[in-house]
Design an enzyme around this catalytic site. Sequence first.
Site, PDB file in Angstrom:
ATOM      1  N   GLU A   1      15.817 -43.766  13.461  1.00 54.32           N
ATOM      2  CA  GLU A   1      16.754 -44.626  12.743  1.00 54.32           C
ATOM      3  C   GLU A   1      17.718 -43.803  11.887  1.00 54.32           C
ATOM      4  O   GLU A   1      18.881 -44.172  11.721  1.00 54.32           O
ATOM      5  CB  GLU A   1      15.966 -45.593  11.844  1.00 54.32           C
ATOM      6  CG  GLU A   1      16.808 -46.565  11.055  1.00 54.32           C
ATOM      7  CD  GLU A   1      15.966 -47.543  10.273  1.00 54.32           C
ATOM      8  OE1 GLU A   1      16.505 -48.572   9.821  1.00 54.32           O
ATOM      9  OE2 GLU A   1      14.753 -47.281  10.092  1.00 54.32           O
TER      10      GLU A   1
ATOM     11  N   GLU B   1       9.473 -55.940  10.440  1.00 53.76           N
ATOM     12  CA  GLU B   1      10.841 -56.353  10.760  1.00 53.76           C
ATOM     13  C   GLU B   1      10.893 -56.790  12.214  1.00 53.76           C
ATOM     14  O   GLU B   1      10.761 -57.959  12.508  1.00 53.76           O
ATOM     15  CB  GLU B   1      11.809 -55.202  10.460  1.00 53.76           C
ATOM     16  CG  GLU B   1      13.257 -55.634  10.381  1.00 53.76           C
ATOM     17  CD  GLU B   1      14.133 -54.596   9.701  1.00 53.76           C
ATOM     18  OE1 GLU B   1      15.353 -54.704   9.852  1.00 53.76           O
ATOM     19  OE2 GLU B   1      13.599 -53.680   9.040  1.00 53.76           O
TER      20      GLU B   1
ATOM     21  N   HIS C   1      14.069 -46.366  17.057  1.00 58.08           N
ATOM     22  CA  HIS C   1      15.176 -47.238  16.680  1.00 58.08           C
ATOM     23  C   HIS C   1      16.353 -46.880  17.576  1.00 58.08           C
ATOM     24  O   HIS C   1      16.950 -45.841  17.418  1.00 58.08           O
ATOM     25  CB  HIS C   1      15.519 -46.987  15.206  1.00 58.08           C
ATOM     26  CG  HIS C   1      16.291 -48.078  14.562  1.00 58.08           C
ATOM     27  ND1 HIS C   1      15.735 -48.905  13.612  1.00 58.08           N
ATOM     28  CD2 HIS C   1      17.560 -48.479  14.706  1.00 58.08           C
ATOM     29  CE1 HIS C   1      16.645 -49.769  13.192  1.00 58.08           C
ATOM     30  NE2 HIS C   1      17.765 -49.531  13.841  1.00 58.08           N
TER      31      HIS C   1
ATOM     32  N   ASP D   1      22.854 -53.788  16.305  1.00 57.99           N
ATOM     33  CA  ASP D   1      22.146 -52.792  17.106  1.00 57.99           C
ATOM     34  C   ASP D   1      22.281 -53.113  18.591  1.00 57.99           C
ATOM     35  O   ASP D   1      22.468 -52.216  19.427  1.00 57.99           O
ATOM     36  CB  ASP D   1      20.669 -52.765  16.725  1.00 57.99           C
ATOM     37  CG  ASP D   1      20.442 -52.536  15.239  1.00 57.99           C
ATOM     38  OD1 ASP D   1      21.094 -53.218  14.442  1.00 57.99           O
ATOM     39  OD2 ASP D   1      19.610 -51.693  14.873  1.00 57.99           O
TER      40      ASP D   1
END
Length: 888
Positions: A737, A466, A758, A473
């Site tokens: 995340e 990704e 993340h 974000d």
Amino acid sequence: MLKVQKLRVEYKENPVGLDVCHPRISWQLQSVERNVMQQSYDIQISTEPDFSTLLWTSGRVYSDQCTHVELMEPELRSRKRYYYRVKVWDRENRHTDWSEAAFWEMGLLKAEEWKAGWISAPLSLLDVEAEQCPLVRHTFHIDGTPLQARMYVTALGLYEMELNGSRVGDGYMTPGWTSYNHRLQVQTYDITGQIAAGDNAVGAWLGNGWYKGNLAWDNRKHLYGDRPALLMQIHLTFADGDEQIITTGEHWTAAAGPILMSELYHGETYDARLERSGFSRAGYDDSSWSRVELVTHPKEVLVAQENVPVRKIEEIQPVQLLKTPAGETVLDMGQNMVGWMNFTLEAPGGTQVQLLHFEVLDQEGNVYTDNLRRAKQTVTYIAKGGGPESYEPRFTFQGFRYVQLLGFGANVALQDFTGIVLHSDMEPTGSFTCSNPLLNQLQHNIRWGQKGNFVDVPTDCPQRDERLGWTGDAQMFIRTSAYLMNVAPFFTKWLKDLAADQLDHGGVPFVIPNVLGENEHSSAAWGDAAVICPWTLYQCYGDKRILEQQYPSMQGWVEYIRQQGSDEFLWNTGFHFGDWLGLDAKPDSYSGATDTDYIATAFYAYSVQLMQKTAHVLGKTEDAQRYSELYSRIVTAFNREFITPSGRLSVSTQTACVLALMFGLVEGTAKERTVGKLLKLLEESNYHLTTGFVGTPYLNLVLSEAGHTDVAYQLLLQTDYPSWLYQVTKGATTIWEHWDGMKEDGSFWSKDMNSFNHYAYGAIGDFLYRHVAGIELDEDFPGYKKFVIQPQPGGDLTWAAAELETMYGRIRSEWRTAADRLEISVSVPPNATAELYLPNAGLAQVRERDGLLGLATGVHSAEQLGDKVKLELGSGDYSFTYAVEPQL
């Protein structure tokens, strides 16, 4: 006693290769005195370092401005170096000496100045499906030693330049990732010290990178083009004024290099037996090489480097060598990091070794790679033999804490391995520490999450297939990121790509640069990055130009929303991610329980409110009035749609309450009931959050603003699931995340979407700086020209301290409790002022350095405001102590 320091042009120290025709300069004042304010300044510009002749002078300008002073004169020329210096007078009419000279140098300003051609390895050598990376080279002769030598370079794909056997520059992953069809960055290098009279040679390694390589999870390649290519131009200037230009062209040669495969996600395969040693030196025999082919690509899209380069920032040594229960040999770096491994080995020629990079060990303590999805993150090296040899990748990077070693044999030595940390070389600006070690580790994790995900673009994660610039974000974290590092150049570049990839109707793609397709766009809270990010940069850096630059994009986004659906004051159509990964989500759903129409309309209101403020700042009076009226109508529609006549929210979630409060959508009884509802929901969850990406960044902020800092601390200091500190107790070194990325028993939430690096939930850093330490902006004086320090002690903390390097200098806030006394120390940089609010204080009890408050130099005013004392401070270092007043 007064000195001018830290001269910058467009945020950078002595930049080479600018294409900003009206650059802005900034400086700071240094003084040990208090209450220092600039009265006036003088700027001189010269093309000579000794200022023997002046090109331009501002004369004495009566202004306290020392940031973003725009130079409308003189007219700047390509490739020319300009020196500048500054003198400042304070309000006592005392002046500094002239500052030390600083400079900037212009790059190539016009497309027609590029004489070079785009070159690529011939298709007969490497076709478009070939994974092997090409080398290109050229030998040239110069008569005499040049006085000045510059290299201007860019590529389709990634490049690494060599000149006369040495690497050029210290940047990596160049030219960076932009909206390649609209913008392609050029790097400028000062190569004066690398070039000499006689024969010289220049060479380049080329890689796929974001341009040609695999991007996103559908295994797609060639999203921008299918051939890596180089564009390079060297300008040599001699003492007699003569010039010589060396360019890429059909006279260059190409060969297949030792990199057999290089992909961002998958790693790199390198066969050292195929090395072409000395290929960038004069005298190298390239008779077996092929002639390059010229390829066509527009030069009008070329822009100078805008972001700070990606560099090697630090090195990490592995902390231990593990033998897993499954018998795997694994290095533990002790830190989830982003970059690559440098290693040394000695083995017979043809020996193959591999390094598999991953983030966590599984429940049994074995290698775990499921959360990488299709990303292989594997470096393969084939030894050439004949003695010790060292290697590190060029055109890939990995996100990892652990490295599985394959083929290295039994005698592995830790000292043969070093982790190289890569990220955009942003200036560190903030620090936060306190008496709670777990919170200190959380701050560490937030910082490392930013390091790992600010590799040229703000990525969502650095390890799986990704690594995309998700807009949601970015807007959630940007305020926190601006505390930790100077992110102005980083986001300025990214926002230009957002504007470039924005759709004609104003919709904003989910990711920037956009590689997901024309239909993947315009979710609420994601597309709002188009408005929130420029406004945040303006607030944090006082950068009005970012608003001017992005205004059409900001306006386009708001007008896109207004055109959706049948009611222009509600946003109740289209796809939205919602409160992504909220814990109140339905089974098998990634989106939390908060109604997406509610979220969309709330963010619509917020973006329109920021548009009104932006238009006002830019002097667009009619737009400001129009957006003010639009905002009022959206709020009215929101209240009609989502709030009952008795003042109750129709959407009963933590996130719904948070957004209504954060964006000012409720007043009076409705606001009171919303605060009460949020408190009740938190009580029902035993003071644990259920918020996802949308609600979490604002949760503690709204609690504190509503007078419930004690509850905000209660959330912050929870150590069981779900909480920020739960991750810390599980050994996290970056932000996860998912709240339950790793469960109590060591099992995992999911293998499909479970990054352990993340940054989104790291937005809690905003609360640490703004409320725990108390360093807060004053919206009317952007860039911390005037700011607020309002520390809020709480929880079990006995002290907390934060520092922030602003455009004006260092702000510091520190508080300590002892028995029933509180000590608060603050620093205000020269040419700035602050409002300090002392909590639970009585005016008569406050002392400054054991002296009476009223006699303290730099304290402009003092007044009692309820249970607080408000002080107006000039610049300087202060220390206040007082007995804490009992709270009613």
